[in-house]
Design a protein around this motif. Sequence first.
Motif, short mmCIF file in Angstrom:
data_model
loop_
_atom_site.label_atom_id
_atom_site.label_comp_id
_atom_site.label_asym_id
_atom_site.label_seq_id
_atom_site.Cartn_x
_atom_site.Cartn_y
_atom_site.Cartn_z
N UNK B 221 132.15 -30.91 -54.61
CA UNK B 221 133.21 -31.58 -55.39
C UNK B 221 132.89 -31.52 -56.89
N UNK B 222 131.44 -31.41 -57.39
CA UNK B 222 131.22 -31.35 -58.65
C UNK B 222 131.82 -29.93 -59.21
N UNK B 223 131.60 -28.84 -58.26
CA UNK B 223 132.20 -27.56 -58.84
C UNK B 223 133.65 -27.83 -59.01
N UNK B 224 134.39 -28.35 -58.10
CA UNK B 224 135.68 -28.42 -58.25
C UNK B 224 136.14 -29.34 -59.54
N UNK B 225 135.36 -30.41 -59.63
CA UNK B 225 135.61 -31.30 -60.99
C UNK B 225 135.13 -30.61 -62.25
N UNK B 226 134.19 -29.77 -62.39
CA UNK B 226 133.91 -29.18 -63.41
C UNK B 226 135.07 -28.31 -64.04
N UNK B 227 135.77 -27.35 -62.86
CA UNK B 227 136.45 -26.74 -63.38
C UNK B 227 137.95 -27.18 -63.97
N UNK B 228 138.13 -28.45 -63.89
CA UNK B 228 139.28 -29.14 -64.25
C UNK B 228 139.44 -29.25 -65.62
N UNK B 229 140.73 -29.45 -66.17
CA UNK B 229 141.00 -29.47 -67.44
C UNK B 229 140.54 -30.66 -68.45
N UNK B 230 140.49 -31.81 -67.51
CA UNK B 230 139.88 -32.96 -68.37
C UNK B 230 138.34 -32.93 -68.91
N UNK B 231 137.63 -31.90 -67.97
CA UNK B 231 136.06 -31.56 -68.54
C UNK B 231 136.34 -30.69 -69.69
N UNK B 232 137.31 -29.88 -69.85
CA UNK B 232 137.42 -29.22 -70.88
C UNK B 232 137.64 -30.05 -72.07
N UNK B 233 138.57 -30.85 -71.82
CA UNK B 233 139.13 -31.74 -73.14
C UNK B 233 137.80 -32.56 -73.19
N UNK B 234 137.19 -33.15 -72.40
CA UNK B 234 136.06 -33.94 -72.85
C UNK B 234 135.08 -33.27 -73.89
N UNK B 235 134.94 -31.85 -73.49
CA UNK B 235 133.97 -31.08 -74.30
C UNK B 235 134.37 -30.82 -75.64
N UNK B 236 136.02 -30.50 -75.72
CA UNK B 236 136.61 -30.38 -76.70
C UNK B 236 136.59 -31.62 -77.80
N UNK B 237 136.15 -32.89 -77.27
CA UNK B 237 136.15 -34.11 -78.24
C UNK B 237 134.72 -33.95 -78.71
N UNK B 238 134.03 -33.11 -78.25
CA UNK B 238 132.63 -33.04 -78.91
C UNK B 238 131.47 -33.88 -78.21
N UNK B 239 131.98 -34.42 -77.03
CA UNK B 239 130.98 -35.29 -75.98
C UNK B 239 129.95 -34.32 -75.85
N UNK B 240 128.83 -34.95 -75.75
CA UNK B 240 127.46 -34.33 -75.34
C UNK B 240 127.61 -34.02 -74.05
N UNK B 241 126.96 -32.52 -73.52
CA UNK B 241 127.27 -32.24 -72.21
C UNK B 241 126.68 -33.16 -71.12
N UNK B 242 125.69 -33.76 -71.31
CA UNK B 242 125.14 -34.73 -70.57
C UNK B 242 126.15 -35.73 -70.24
N UNK B 243 127.01 -36.31 -71.30
CA UNK B 243 127.87 -37.15 -70.79
C UNK B 243 128.96 -36.62 -70.12
N UNK B 244 129.25 -35.52 -70.37
CA UNK B 244 130.49 -34.83 -69.70
C UNK B 244 130.14 -34.70 -68.29
#
Lengths: 603, 332
Positions: B221-244
């Motif tokens: 499930x994590x693999x699936x979730x990590x490939x979702x767009x909202x994860x990329x959006x979270x990274x693009x917001x500058x959130x730390x990787x551990x928060x993401x």
Amino acid sequence: MKDIVSVDHLRVEFATDSGPVVGVEDVSFTIAPGETLCVVGESGSGKSVTSLSLMRLVEFGGGAITAGALNFVRADGSTLDVAAAPPEIMGQVRGNEIGMIFQEPMTALNPVFTIERQLTDGLMLHKGLNQPAATARALELLRSVRIPEPERRLKQYPHELSGGMRQRVVIAMAMACEPKLLIADEPTTALDVTIQAEILALINRLKRENGMAVLFITHDMAVVAQMADRVVVMYRGKIVETGTVQQIFEAPREDYTKSLLAAVPKLGEMKGKAAPERMRLIGDEAARATQTAPEPREPQVLLEVRNLTTRFPVKGGILRRTVAQVHAVEDVSFTLNVGETLALVGESGCGKSSCGRSILRLIEPASGEVWIAGRDIGALNRRDLRRARADMQMVFQDPFASLNPYRRLKAQVAEPLQNFGLASGAELEARVLQLFDKVQLPRDFMNRFPHELSGGQRQRVAIARALAVNPKLIVADEAVSALDVSVQAQVLNLMMDLQEDLGLSYLFISHDIAVVERVAHHVGVMYLGRIVEIGPRAAVFDNPTHPYTRSLLSAVPIADPRNRRFADDLNFKPITSPIFPLGHQPAPSLYDQIAPAHYVLRA
Amino acid sequence: MTLPAGQYRPAGSPHAGLPMTYILNRLLSVTLTLFLITLVTFAVTNILPGDVAMMIMGTQSNPEALTGLRESLGLNDPLLVQYGHWVGGMVSGNWGDSLIFKKPILGLLGQKIVASAIIVVLSMAIALALAVPLGVWAAVHRDKWQDNVSSSAALLGVSLPDFFWGIVMILVFARWLGWFPSSGFVEPSVDPLGALQRAFLPSLALGLGLMAHLTRMTRSTMTGILSQEFIRVARAKGLAERTVIWRYALANAIGPVITIAGLQIGYLFGSIIVMESLFGYTGMGWLTYQALLNRDLPLIQDTVFVIAAVVMLTNLAVDLLYVVIDPRIRLG
């Protein structure tokens, strides 16, 4: 003014099992403050890789910047080479000094967090705001992107918002920290045309008000014409041509740019033309140079649809009873002549696909009649319906999903012939060969599997499969929507050639109004399950009469930078719900005839 | 084209189906299932060969006395009446007496279920505490060595039977290291710490077996979730990787993991039969084993019902927890 971004000889590689693959190379461009730079290209051109590199997000997709510099002027005036910046610095830049919006509003928001949480976390991180201050700012942001009822939205979850509203939230998120650069990666590709117009206008307004630079990634030349100050054209990881938007559209230097522009239909260019025209393809003029306007023939009705109504149950409650109904298709009537194309246009959820499927009885209509070549399709029993399907075939939108990945193409094209017992043995082989010739696919493709083909080639296979049983009617449901523009033009030309040669009739279901203007004989505009306006293509486009038709046509981006339409905020009427309680008796569709064969729904 | 969600809801009810409807819905289906469970349990125990009266009095007993006992136990009544007695008794708190322990079954079950609950909860906690980080770690480093280490560890856990891990635990932690007692049971009300100590090794052994599925579920499930767009959006917001990863992604991935964990509670009640016997831990598993071994029909009947009910209610709890985790479920 000093450029805010200057990309210098960027090269990005992706590690694969068979060694590194170059994503982009030798990419250089600059963006000035307050400027919109559009990077345009077809799939695989490297436009997204370029934008992701500027955020250093490309690494999360397995890419690595192996050469070049990405200089970005920070808020304090210092210049940062993003390509070499350490992760801590990138954490400060991302979302703070550079904002980014993505293609898919439906998946861009975290489904399990409220809108408030997703809007405020960046603010608290970058601006050090406390929760109440961040919430106040979030509310302000929602107002600035003109979301209705912003207070209520804060407490809502993404699934409670429509696609257009979600994209507004995503833009609000990107704008939260007032970035100096906004990267928009295909921000409107997944949206309906009216919502696209709203979002494009919104980006333009925010850019004007905040004086920020915009890097706009798109595949759509019409959107480029509407948005860009300057344009970078990319192809296979390299820059083909750079110039101002006028230069690119009016005096393109490179052949690739010319062919790309030629393939784009321009809304309004068919004014005064009676018959549909093939798409322009560079180097294709000779292929059908001899083409003359077809002899006007006596129109002969192939398909007649009378009062077609389709409803889907909405289940609810403890016993999963039907509590309401989606009125997907509501009292729809039209005719389609032999050898002609009727286009059904409209936005998502308007019922155009349900209409096509109901005609073929892939879903059972609730009432109404469908006659194809004098046969009442609705009255057929299962066995006769199966036989009748030889006359009516379908081509679907997604050429990746509509072919079986485990079977050779030969077998998939031969299947309908075998199903209907039309050919076997050597004859079957010969028929399949002919079909491959007809859709202009090399014969040696017959033994390949779908994954070995490009999207356009696959769609040709899907067409060959539909043609196998010599149908009279083909329902093409967004059949070219997933294809790149040049491939789309080729497939459309193929469809038009086949129509001329075989006398096929198409029910062409599409959201792309510029394409419809080019290929259709008749156009029906659908809204909330009904046809609100239908008539000859010229009549509907030259004299759109129903208010919905007008707003739809006004939202279509035109591939001409001198004809810009999205300067100010636009607010189209949101589409209301087609769900009604059980027993709801909608009024019948009554039409006014305003010109020969041109009908408009009475309000 | 995808339909924008949120447009297709009946007018006038933006939340077609509030959580209450959903919860009522689930409660109703649980009640229905419990009723079916009593039917099945009753049917199966009555088809089983064996006669309660004979079991009480022994095979050599006087036929007249047997007949009398049958009459007084109600064994000659029609099955429907017997079923009515059983269910009615359970509802009114009279669960009958165990034949082998000569004690009221209700008290016996109450005592043992607490003992086993410690093991079940502890083993699930251990399994989740190991599986979730391991699965996340594997998903984050997908197709790298960490992924292989994680799936090998998970595979090792599942490919060896529980009792083998039990033996290893006894050898390592009880025999060699002497950290935990190797067997036995004390009442948690008498000595809470001692009860926990005795429950720990069987729980650890069970937890290792449970871990495998949960690790794989977390990973996929994590693999699936990590490939979702909202994860990329979270990274693009500058959130730390551990928060993401630990907030944005895990909040989405945990639902299916908890569902699997809930389903595993059912398997656990099967596994504790062996494990409790191995560690001499007298809980539900041990009680079930004794009941089956001695053909204590009333006890079997009630034990099976209680286990089924516990599994049902655990899954109900998981479903309700899901409502809290994932707001989309609230639409019912």
